[in-house]
Design an enzyme around this catalytic site. Structure first.
Site, short mmCIF file in Angstrom:
data_model
loop_
_atom_site.label_atom_id
_atom_site.label_comp_id
_atom_site.label_asym_id
_atom_site.label_seq_id
_atom_site.Cartn_x
_atom_site.Cartn_y
_atom_site.Cartn_z
N GLU A 1 39.16 1.55 24.08
CA GLU A 1 39.96 0.73 24.97
C GLU A 1 39.14 0.18 26.14
OE1 GLU A 1 44.25 2.83 24.00
OE2 GLU A 1 43.38 3.12 25.99
N CYS B 1 49.29 8.75 25.87
CA CYS B 1 49.05 10.02 26.55
C CYS B 1 47.56 10.34 26.64
CB CYS B 1 49.82 11.15 25.86
SG CYS B 1 49.54 11.27 24.10
N HIS B 2 46.76 9.71 25.80
CA HIS B 2 45.30 9.93 25.85
C HIS B 2 44.69 9.37 27.13
CE1 HIS B 2 45.84 5.99 23.91
NE2 HIS B 2 44.69 5.67 24.47
N TYR C 1 47.24 13.78 35.89
CA TYR C 1 48.60 14.31 35.80
C TYR C 1 49.31 14.16 37.14
CZ TYR C 1 47.09 16.17 31.35
OH TYR C 1 46.62 16.28 30.07
N ASN D 1 54.68 14.18 23.78
CA ASN D 1 54.86 12.77 23.43
C ASN D 1 54.76 12.60 21.92
OD1 ASN D 1 54.66 9.97 23.12
ND2 ASN D 1 52.55 9.90 23.85
#
Length: 182
Positions: free
Chosen positions: A172, A145-146, A114, A137
């Protein structure tokens, strides 16, 4: 990814899709631009965000744009970079939209904190506000946002649940590792 901030659409189209992490909600406008993507078990959140962003714009059931379905299928089949072609737009405040645009700068297979996200938007002391914007979001997964984790590296809260966040990050990372190895 293409982000736009458009005027309020005339109609929002809600579609339910199946995915490896459970049923999902896809909201598009009449032009096929994605306005929201969330998990179906958070439908009340999606509807609340659509009201906040677009007021009384009708939200009606309908068929999804075929090209978006194909891109989501490619993503979940292992081509994590496929989402970069999706056109999306949001309402929200200027600050929120700056956070959401910054989220798209976090590369597939990587994470940021963050505090790092706050620095990306030039507001290093706005860590808490960045966290709130991240949690608001409406275009989950596409606006990743993950990929935001705690400063310590811990998987902090995620609107879809920490297990889904873990799955998305692992998914990912595997794709990014295959690309580097190729």
């Amino acid at each position: 990814m293409t982000a736009r901030h458009d005027d309020t659409p005339e109609t929002l189209i809600l579609t339910r899709l199946d995915g490896p992490l459970g049923a999902m909600l896809l909201v598009t406008d009449e032009a096929g631009v994605v306005r929201a993507l969330d998990f179906a078990d958070f439908e009340s959140r999606t509807r609340r965000l659509m009201r906040l962003h677009y007021g009384a714009t009708p939200l009606v059931a309908g068929a999804p744009p075929a090209e978006i379905v194909v891109v989501l299928e490619r993503y979940f089949a292992g081509e994590a970079g496929a989402l970069s072609t999706v056109h999306w737009a949001t309402g929200g405040t200027d600050f929120q939209r700056s956070v959401w645009r910054a989220l798209t700068e976090i590369r597939v297979g990587e994470t940021d904190s963050y505090a790092g996200l706050a620095a990306r938007i030039g507001r290093p002391t706005a860590v808490r506000a960045v966290g709130l914007a991240n949690g608001s979001n409406p275009v989950g997964i596409i606006v990743p946002c993950h990929r935001v984790i705690g400063k310590s590296g811990a998987l902090t809260g995620y609107a879809g649940g920490v297990e889904r966040k873990r799955w998305l990050l692992d998914h990912e990372r595997r794709w990014a590792e295959r690309r580097v190895a190729a």
